[in-house]
Design a protein around this motif. Structure first.
Motif, PDB file in Angstrom:
ATOM      1  N   ALA A  23     -27.880  -9.570   1.553  1.00 59.58           N
ATOM      2  CA  ALA A  23     -26.613 -10.180   1.961  1.00 59.58           C
ATOM      3  C   ALA A  23     -25.753 -10.452   0.733  1.00 59.58           C
ATOM      4  CB  ALA A  23     -26.873 -11.475   2.717  1.00 59.58           C
ATOM      5  N   PHE A  24     -24.483 -10.127   0.846  1.00 60.49           N
ATOM      6  CA  PHE A  24     -23.537 -10.390  -0.236  1.00 60.49           C
ATOM      7  C   PHE A  24     -22.151 -10.560   0.357  1.00 60.49           C
ATOM      8  CE2 PHE A  24     -23.226  -5.873   0.422  1.00 60.49           C
ATOM      9  CZ  PHE A  24     -21.899  -5.540   0.197  1.00 60.49           C
ATOM     10  N   ARG A  25     -21.270 -11.119  -0.442  1.00 63.90           N
ATOM     11  CA  ARG A  25     -19.873 -11.256  -0.040  1.00 63.90           C
ATOM     12  C   ARG A  25     -19.028 -10.576  -1.110  1.00 63.90           C
ATOM     13  NH1 ARG A  25     -19.307 -16.787   0.929  1.00 63.90           N
ATOM     14  NH2 ARG A  25     -20.080 -16.327   3.000  1.00 63.90           N
ATOM     15  N   ALA A  26     -18.120  -9.726  -0.691  1.00 67.38           N
ATOM     16  CA  ALA A  26     -17.231  -9.015  -1.611  1.00 67.38           C
ATOM     17  C   ALA A  26     -15.989  -9.861  -1.883  1.00 67.38           C
ATOM     18  CB  ALA A  26     -16.823  -7.679  -1.001  1.00 67.38           C
ATOM     19  N   HIS A  27     -15.561  -9.886  -3.134  1.00 70.64           N
ATOM     20  CA  HIS A  27     -14.374 -10.636  -3.556  1.00 70.64           C
ATOM     21  C   HIS A  27     -13.489  -9.723  -4.403  1.00 70.64           C
ATOM     22  CE1 HIS A  27     -15.933 -14.642  -2.405  1.00 70.64           C
ATOM     23  NE2 HIS A  27     -17.098 -14.185  -2.825  1.00 70.64           N
ATOM     24  N   ALA A  28     -12.350  -9.339  -3.864  1.00 70.50           N
ATOM     25  CA  ALA A  28     -11.398  -8.522  -4.622  1.00 70.50           C
ATOM     26  C   ALA A  28     -10.254  -9.410  -5.098  1.00 70.50           C
ATOM     27  CB  ALA A  28     -10.863  -7.394  -3.751  1.00 70.50           C
ATOM     28  N   TYR A  29      -9.704  -9.080  -6.241  1.00 70.06           N
ATOM     29  CA  TYR A  29      -8.548  -9.796  -6.774  1.00 70.06           C
ATOM     30  C   TYR A  29      -7.711  -8.810  -7.571  1.00 70.06           C
ATOM     31  CZ  TYR A  29     -11.418  -9.966 -11.011  1.00 70.06           C
ATOM     32  OH  TYR A  29     -12.203  -9.622 -12.082  1.00 70.06           O
ATOM     33  N   GLU A  30      -6.461  -9.171  -7.804  1.00 68.11           N
ATOM     34  CA  GLU A  30      -5.551  -8.315  -8.554  1.00 68.11           C
ATOM     35  C   GLU A  30      -5.843  -8.460 -10.041  1.00 68.11           C
ATOM     36  OE1 GLU A  30      -2.936  -5.389  -8.884  1.00 68.11           O
ATOM     37  OE2 GLU A  30      -3.379  -6.308  -6.932  1.00 68.11           O
ATOM     38  N   HIS A  31      -6.450  -7.423 -10.631  1.00 74.35           N
ATOM     39  CA  HIS A  31      -6.798  -7.440 -12.050  1.00 74.35           C
ATOM     40  C   HIS A  31      -5.559  -7.243 -12.904  1.00 74.35           C
ATOM     41  CE1 HIS A  31      -8.521  -6.474 -15.900  1.00 74.35           C
ATOM     42  NE2 HIS A  31      -8.042  -5.257 -15.835  1.00 74.35           N
ATOM     43  N   ASP A  32      -5.419  -8.068 -13.925  1.00 76.56           N
ATOM     44  CA  ASP A  32      -4.332  -7.939 -14.892  1.00 76.56           C
ATOM     45  C   ASP A  32      -4.845  -7.118 -16.071  1.00 76.56           C
ATOM     46  OD1 ASP A  32      -2.387  -8.179 -16.846  1.00 76.56           O
ATOM     47  OD2 ASP A  32      -2.236 -10.361 -16.702  1.00 76.56           O
ATOM     48  N   PRO A  33      -4.308  -5.911 -16.290  1.00 75.24           N
ATOM     49  CA  PRO A  33      -4.804  -5.064 -17.379  1.00 75.24           C
ATOM     50  C   PRO A  33      -4.670  -5.706 -18.761  1.00 75.24           C
ATOM     51  CG  PRO A  33      -3.043  -3.956 -16.148  1.00 75.24           C
ATOM     52  CD  PRO A  33      -3.247  -5.300 -15.530  1.00 75.24           C
ATOM     53  N   ARG A  34      -3.851  -6.737 -18.879  1.00 77.90           N
ATOM     54  CA  ARG A  34      -3.689  -7.420 -20.167  1.00 77.90           C
ATOM     55  C   ARG A  34      -4.748  -8.499 -20.386  1.00 77.90           C
ATOM     56  NH1 ARG A  34       2.187  -9.159 -18.773  1.00 77.90           N
ATOM     57  NH2 ARG A  34       0.896  -9.617 -16.997  1.00 77.90           N
ATOM     58  N   ALA A  35      -5.563  -8.797 -19.387  1.00 82.41           N
ATOM     59  CA  ALA A  35      -6.575  -9.849 -19.505  1.00 82.41           C
ATOM     60  C   ALA A  35      -7.572  -9.487 -20.596  1.00 82.41           C
ATOM     61  CB  ALA A  35      -7.284 -10.048 -18.179  1.00 82.41           C
ATOM     62  N   ALA A  36      -7.855 -10.447 -21.463  1.00 80.83           N
ATOM     63  CA  ALA A  36      -8.788 -10.213 -22.560  1.00 80.83           C
ATOM     64  C   ALA A  36     -10.227 -10.517 -22.139  1.00 80.83           C
ATOM     65  CB  ALA A  36      -8.404 -11.077 -23.753  1.00 80.83           C
ATOM     66  N   ALA A  37     -10.398 -11.488 -21.260  1.00 83.62           N
ATOM     67  CA  ALA A  37     -11.740 -11.896 -20.817  1.00 83.62           C
ATOM     68  C   ALA A  37     -11.851 -11.628 -19.321  1.00 83.62           C
ATOM     69  CB  ALA A  37     -11.977 -13.362 -21.127  1.00 83.62           C
ATOM     70  N   PHE A  38     -12.463 -10.516 -18.966  1.00 83.07           N
ATOM     71  CA  PHE A  38     -12.523 -10.088 -17.561  1.00 83.07           C
ATOM     72  C   PHE A  38     -13.211 -11.124 -16.675  1.00 83.07           C
ATOM     73  CE2 PHE A  38     -12.462  -6.005 -19.938  1.00 83.07           C
ATOM     74  CZ  PHE A  38     -11.256  -5.519 -19.469  1.00 83.07           C
ATOM     75  N   GLY A  39     -14.317 -11.692 -17.141  1.00 85.62           N
ATOM     76  CA  GLY A  39     -15.061 -12.655 -16.334  1.00 85.62           C
ATOM     77  C   GLY A  39     -14.304 -13.940 -16.106  1.00 85.62           C
ATOM     78  N   LEU A  40     -13.656 -14.459 -17.142  1.00 86.72           N
ATOM     79  CA  LEU A  40     -12.865 -15.677 -16.982  1.00 86.72           C
ATOM     80  C   LEU A  40     -11.674 -15.417 -16.065  1.00 86.72           C
ATOM     81  CD1 LEU A  40     -13.024 -17.150 -20.594  1.00 86.72           C
ATOM     82  CD2 LEU A  40     -14.136 -18.031 -18.522  1.00 86.72           C
TER      83      LEU A  40
END
Length: 166
Positions: A23-40
């Motif tokens: 079991a899992f839940r998918a979470h999509a969000y609008e990625h900003d290509p300028r983001a330096a820290a993907f996880g944060l």
């Protein structure tokens, strides 16, 4: 938690989770290509405590084999602790091109699940304190939420203290 099977969420990670019946839940969000820290960025955009969002890092151990370290996004991977957890003495972060080639994912979207090559996988023991955690679902702007024990089951991984404060 329910499984989500959106066609738009179809990645090797979600395929592996579905095949394993996890079991899992998918979470999509609008990625900003300028983001330096993907996880944060994921923690902020999804409104999730950064202690529950984990990043996937690859390291070479003793100059040879690769290993996967999964740590909270607000912390750093303790390379010496990762090496010890997989029976080595020394580790260094893998070259990004090598990481992409061995996992089949792009940097910033490397999931610990469904990698092209099965690698020794270690999840920081802090995950034990969480009912669920989020890890990359296999592309930038897409995370999956699942129980830490389920993550270890699908990756044949184990817990160890491999994170340290920045």
């Amino acid at each position: 938690m329910t499984r989500r099977t959106d066609a738009s969420a179809g990645t090797p990670a979600t395929v592996a989770l579905q095949a394993a019946g996890i079991a899992f839940r998918a979470h999509a969000y609008e990625h900003d290509p300028r983001a330096a820290a993907f996880g944060l960025e994921a923690a902020e955009k999804l409104g999730v405590d950064p202690e529950r969002v984990f990043k996937t890092l690859l390291a070479t151990v003793d100059g040879g084999p690769l290993a996967v370290g999964i740590v909270p996004v607000a912390q750093q991977l303790d390379l010496k602790a990762l090496a010890a957890a997989v029976g080595g003495k020394r580790a260094e972060l893998a070259d990004p091109a090598t990481a992409e080639r061995r996992t089949g994912y792009v940097v910033g979207g490397i999931s610990p699940i469904g990698q092209k090559t099965a690698l020794p996988t270690v999840l920081d023991e802090s995950a034990i304190l969480c009912e669920t955690i989020l890890v990359s679902g296999g592309r930038r702007g897409f995370d999956v939420e699942l129980a830490p024990d389920d993550l270890l089951a699908v990756t044949a991984g184990r817990y160890a203290p491999i994170a340290r404060q920045r």
